[in-house]
Design a protein around this motif. Sequence first.
Motif, PDB file in Angstrom:
ATOM      1  N   ASP A  16      40.875  39.959  39.829  1.00  0.00           N
ATOM      2  CA  ASP A  16      39.825  38.947  39.688  1.00  0.00           C
ATOM      3  C   ASP A  16      40.421  37.690  39.083  1.00  0.00           C
ATOM      4  OD1 ASP A  16      37.574  40.179  40.754  1.00  0.00           O
ATOM      5  OD2 ASP A  16      37.355  41.431  38.969  1.00  0.00           O
ATOM      6  N   GLY A  17      39.773  36.553  39.392  1.00  0.00           N
ATOM      7  CA  GLY A  17      40.222  35.289  38.837  1.00  0.00           C
ATOM      8  C   GLY A  17      40.983  34.445  39.834  1.00  0.00           C
ATOM      9  N   PHE A  18      41.511  35.085  40.877  1.00  0.00           N
ATOM     10  CA  PHE A  18      42.342  34.340  41.818  1.00  0.00           C
ATOM     11  C   PHE A  18      41.553  33.843  43.022  1.00  0.00           C
ATOM     12  CE2 PHE A  18      45.314  36.469  39.213  1.00  0.00           C
ATOM     13  CZ  PHE A  18      46.409  35.639  39.156  1.00  0.00           C
ATOM     14  N   VAL A  21      34.579  32.086  44.213  1.00  0.00           N
ATOM     15  CA  VAL A  21      33.395  32.898  44.497  1.00  0.00           C
ATOM     16  C   VAL A  21      33.035  32.891  45.984  1.00  0.00           C
ATOM     17  CG1 VAL A  21      30.949  33.190  43.994  1.00  0.00           C
ATOM     18  CG2 VAL A  21      32.563  32.704  42.148  1.00  0.00           C
ATOM     19  N   GLN A 110      42.196  49.593  37.557  1.00  0.00           N
ATOM     20  CA  GLN A 110      42.244  48.128  37.554  1.00  0.00           C
ATOM     21  C   GLN A 110      43.348  47.591  38.465  1.00  0.00           C
ATOM     22  OE1 GLN A 110      41.634  49.746  34.423  1.00  0.00           O
ATOM     23  NE2 GLN A 110      39.553  49.408  35.071  1.00  0.00           N
ATOM     24  N   LEU A 114      37.214  43.551  40.744  1.00  0.00           N
ATOM     25  CA  LEU A 114      35.938  44.048  41.258  1.00  0.00           C
ATOM     26  C   LEU A 114      35.274  43.013  42.164  1.00  0.00           C
ATOM     27  CD1 LEU A 114      34.525  45.785  38.054  1.00  0.00           C
ATOM     28  CD2 LEU A 114      35.597  46.843  40.033  1.00  0.00           C
ATOM     29  N   LEU A 115      35.328  41.740  41.740  1.00  0.00           N
ATOM     30  CA  LEU A 115      34.793  40.691  42.601  1.00  0.00           C
ATOM     31  C   LEU A 115      35.691  40.567  43.836  1.00  0.00           C
ATOM     32  CD1 LEU A 115      32.617  38.536  42.825  1.00  0.00           C
ATOM     33  CD2 LEU A 115      34.127  36.944  41.634  1.00  0.00           C
TER      34      LEU A 115
ATOM     35  N   LEU C  26      27.684  48.773  34.261  1.00  0.00           N
ATOM     36  CA  LEU C  26      28.271  48.338  35.526  1.00  0.00           C
ATOM     37  C   LEU C  26      27.712  46.976  35.941  1.00  0.00           C
ATOM     38  CD1 LEU C  26      30.146  49.107  37.886  1.00  0.00           C
ATOM     39  CD2 LEU C  26      28.187  50.155  39.000  1.00  0.00           C
ATOM     40  N   ILE C  33      32.154  39.253  35.360  1.00  0.00           N
ATOM     41  CA  ILE C  33      33.283  38.819  36.175  1.00  0.00           C
ATOM     42  C   ILE C  33      32.859  37.707  37.133  1.00  0.00           C
ATOM     43  CG2 ILE C  33      34.900  39.598  37.964  1.00  0.00           C
ATOM     44  CD1 ILE C  33      34.995  42.283  36.472  1.00  0.00           C
ATOM     45  N   LEU C  34      31.654  37.835  37.669  1.00  0.00           N
ATOM     46  CA  LEU C  34      31.136  36.792  38.561  1.00  0.00           C
ATOM     47  C   LEU C  34      30.968  35.479  37.793  1.00  0.00           C
ATOM     48  CD1 LEU C  34      29.961  36.113  41.370  1.00  0.00           C
ATOM     49  CD2 LEU C  34      27.718  36.714  40.465  1.00  0.00           C
ATOM     50  N   ALA C  37      34.212  33.796  37.269  1.00  0.00           N
ATOM     51  CA  ALA C  37      34.730  33.196  38.486  1.00  0.00           C
ATOM     52  C   ALA C  37      34.012  31.889  38.788  1.00  0.00           C
ATOM     53  CB  ALA C  37      34.583  34.167  39.654  1.00  0.00           C
ATOM     54  N   LEU C  38      32.741  31.775  38.371  1.00  0.00           N
ATOM     55  CA  LEU C  38      31.967  30.565  38.652  1.00  0.00           C
ATOM     56  C   LEU C  38      32.337  29.415  37.718  1.00  0.00           C
ATOM     57  CD1 LEU C  38      28.450  32.129  39.335  1.00  0.00           C
ATOM     58  CD2 LEU C  38      29.815  30.796  40.951  1.00  0.00           C
ATOM     59  N   LYS C 120      41.066  33.570  32.996  1.00  0.00           N
ATOM     60  CA  LYS C 120      39.909  34.231  33.614  1.00  0.00           C
ATOM     61  C   LYS C 120      40.295  35.608  34.144  1.00  0.00           C
ATOM     62  CE  LYS C 120      37.742  30.262  35.835  1.00  0.00           C
ATOM     63  NZ  LYS C 120      37.325  29.900  37.189  1.00  0.00           N
ATOM     64  N   SER C 121      41.462  35.662  34.767  1.00  0.00           N
ATOM     65  CA  SER C 121      41.909  36.920  35.341  1.00  0.00           C
ATOM     66  C   SER C 121      42.118  37.955  34.230  1.00  0.00           C
ATOM     67  CB  SER C 121      43.213  36.689  36.102  1.00  0.00           C
ATOM     68  OG  SER C 121      43.742  37.909  36.534  1.00  0.00           O
ATOM     69  N   SER C 124      38.803  39.127  33.020  1.00  0.00           N
ATOM     70  CA  SER C 124      38.131  39.996  34.000  1.00  0.00           C
ATOM     71  C   SER C 124      38.703  41.407  33.948  1.00  0.00           C
ATOM     72  CB  SER C 124      38.305  39.445  35.410  1.00  0.00           C
ATOM     73  OG  SER C 124      37.807  38.139  35.499  1.00  0.00           O
ATOM     74  N   ALA C 128      36.745  44.966  33.042  1.00  0.00           N
ATOM     75  CA  ALA C 128      36.795  46.170  33.876  1.00  0.00           C
ATOM     76  C   ALA C 128      37.386  47.333  33.081  1.00  0.00           C
ATOM     77  CB  ALA C 128      37.621  45.900  35.122  1.00  0.00           C
ATOM     78  N   LEU C 129      38.387  47.042  32.262  1.00  0.00           N
ATOM     79  CA  LEU C 129      39.006  48.073  31.437  1.00  0.00           C
ATOM     80  C   LEU C 129      38.017  48.654  30.438  1.00  0.00           C
ATOM     81  CD1 LEU C 129      42.535  46.697  30.557  1.00  0.00           C
ATOM     82  CD2 LEU C 129      42.041  48.979  31.390  1.00  0.00           C
ATOM     83  N   LEU C 131      34.836  48.831  30.784  1.00  0.00           N
ATOM     84  CA  LEU C 131      33.930  49.706  31.535  1.00  0.00           C
ATOM     85  C   LEU C 131      34.589  51.061  31.765  1.00  0.00           C
ATOM     86  CD1 LEU C 131      31.278  49.997  33.280  1.00  0.00           C
ATOM     87  CD2 LEU C 131      32.693  49.305  35.206  1.00  0.00           C
TER      88      LEU C 131
END
Lengths: 331, 233, 265
Positions: A16-18, A21, A110, A114-115, C26, C33-34, C37-38, C120-121, C124, C128-129, C131
């Motif tokens: 994620d991050g790369f 959206v 991981q 996920l996105l 979840l 994460i969304l 990304a935004l 950001k990565s 993210s 996830a970790l 979770l």
Amino acid sequence: MMSTHLLLPLGLHIPDGFLTVPVALAWWVLTVIAVGVAVRKVGASLNERQIPLMGVMAAFIFAAQMLNFPVLGGTSGHLLGGALAALLLGPWAAVLVMACVVALQALLFQDGGLLALGANIFNMGVATTLIGAFVGAPLLRLLGGQRWGLVLVGFATAWLSVVAAALLTSMQLVLSGLSAAVVFPAMLFVHLFIGVGEGLITVAALGFVLTTRPDLVTTMASYLNPATLQRPLNRRSILGVTGGGLMFAVGAALLSPLASGDPDGLERVAEDQGFIDRALDPFFNLLPDYTLPGLDGPISTIIAGVLGLLIVFGLVYGLTLLLRGRNQERA
Amino acid sequence: MLELVDLHYTYPDGTSALRGVSLRIDAGEKVALVGPNGAGKSTLLLHLNGVLRPRSGAVQIAAQPISDANIRQVRAQVGMVFQDPDDQLFSPTVFEDVAFGPLHMGLEEADVRGRVTLALDQVGMRGFETRMPHHMSLGQRKRVAIATVLSMTPSILALDEPSAGLDPRARRGLIELLHSLPQAMIVSTHDMRMVAEVFPRTIVLEQGQIAFDGPSATLLADAAMLLRYGLEV
Amino acid sequence: MLSSSTLDRYIAGQSPVHLLDARVKLSLTLAYILALALLPSGAWLVMGLCAAMLWVAVRWSQVGLRTILLRAFVALPFALVAVTLVFSVPGQPVFRLPLGPWVLTASDAGLVRFASIVFKSWLSVQAALLLTATTHFTQVLYALRALRLPTVLVAILSFAYRYLFVMIDEAQRMLRARECRSAETPGQHSGGSIVWRARVVGQMVGTLFVRSYERSERIYLAMLARGFTGELRTLNPRSLTQREQGILIIGLATLAGLVLMTYLA
């Protein structure tokens, strides 16, 4: 703590991050459609035996990806498995199996975001299996089920599937604003070689299964996808095969101007602890700056791209001949 | 209770596995099934709850022959436990696995939970509900495998080599468990010392036929017979 | 050689984060994460707030911030793909990097883009970790089922998870067996050709496939023996409590607010 990440093809699991959206969501849509179709196709012929079979097969692909062999300079070859799954299980079951493998990697380890999971499933699960099934299976029948045909088809589809996954990954990264000049050549270059490992393992695995349990491949096809095996090879699938190969060649060639749009693009590729330019040297020397000396502009780049592909195909062809020779010696 | 009448079975590849097997097991009776590998022991067990259907002959549970109509009731009556618990335990957690049978019987949630608890209690595995089978010892997995059929309240248990591969302590625990269970059981095994302790009656299967059916004590005391059937105490 | 049990990243515990319903966790993880990304590049304040929120949650979970931070570096190699942004995005030059015959010029905008992507990565992966570390995978499956993932997929995932470790153990036993027989003779070229080595691995893959297939047949028999008729049955998910609904709504609203804030500001 060691992670499976180190054992899997570097660069195909997008974290994620790369991805932006819109790019991530667009591939989610494609993946949902593909997996949805697969669920319906598999469900339509639903035999309750398939559910444990596909679950165990997903675990099998996952574990098979850990089997590796040393290649050169500390790198190792291993399997992605999409083409193999498609050839053994049929296209739609393979899509489901591979989707679950990629999802498990993201959810448990991981490996990949996920996105970004939609894109990752599409690249490693959908594209690879569809190439395996819709290019590989008809081609195999075209060659009349010969053993050398199996070697050729297994190798070609496995190689193609890895390169296609790498190209798709690159495309998504570039659409997300990363520099095409770096991403395309780096991904393509690394995976041209990873693909060779994939091809060799796939061929050997197919050969093993066909020798020890030939019944499995047909049994499985019969209750996973009776239609594919019984249907005679029609003109459409022949077109599919040649079209697929041609489109791929042209696509890769056309992408190469993008790849070298920036004059000093390649030099910036980074991998491991430093810059990868050392690793890229041989390719450079062959086709300096990804263009042909004496020619300028995109035309020269396209020609260079086609030449590069031809060289790779030549290598592949030579390798298959080698394999074929060995098989005949044994037979 | 359970009766096999002149059972014949041939595998699809043509191998003849059972050639005229007839036997009767009464309620609460504990029977050992011994014989060399490939004698047909596992094949015989798979017939008892209709996973395999005989080529000829009949399997009768409570005087009813197994048919498509009663197959689901039969599966609740005859609890089949496979040799490798990794095959038997296919769910991610112990709870889900023990609940699998009751859920398929269409029971209510409270009833399912009650049966799971009871079955795990019987095998001494209470408190393992959320554990993953993969993280448990072989002995523990074998116990849970037995619980997965006890939760269906069967009247007969069919166990395939339950003591194989266990260390002495786990084997001892298993023998005590088999002793304590009230159900009738037919157990395939190579473990003659366990036979001597748990099973009053033994059936020797050889090449798909019954070579001996009688008191275990008679068989165990007859060195010549043991030698003939390739058995060792 | 790693043992498969060390692969499982779930860390058992009884913290409030562990006990929170998997559906809520979840959903919040995906939303987090969304939201990240935004966020536009360089929105450091909001990114910092997001990081703070996550780290508070990690504290509550008692899995150890250090563990999460270190494990989150797993995605770092990928950041090198983005490092070129430093030099390719136009902007004010910051420094020059001579590299053989070429000189690379780093721009301020490029640095901001690169740093934002990496940060950001990293966050993210941490989300996830968290979770994975606090939610047993069976609970994740339960959440996926509740979120209407097709039953077939949930069933395949569930079988795959159950047999993943069994298969990995088998694969590792094979690798170990190969290791033990990979000897060298001094002065001789050892190891065979690449094609031969690939063939050996391919045969291992084939062996694993045949064994997996046979196992799936035995599992199927075991399912039949317990009344399986092709229909997958599970206990119905309970509905969320008011408290859980509250946590979900507050979490989603906070994330939405943070994203809106950056776009309005």
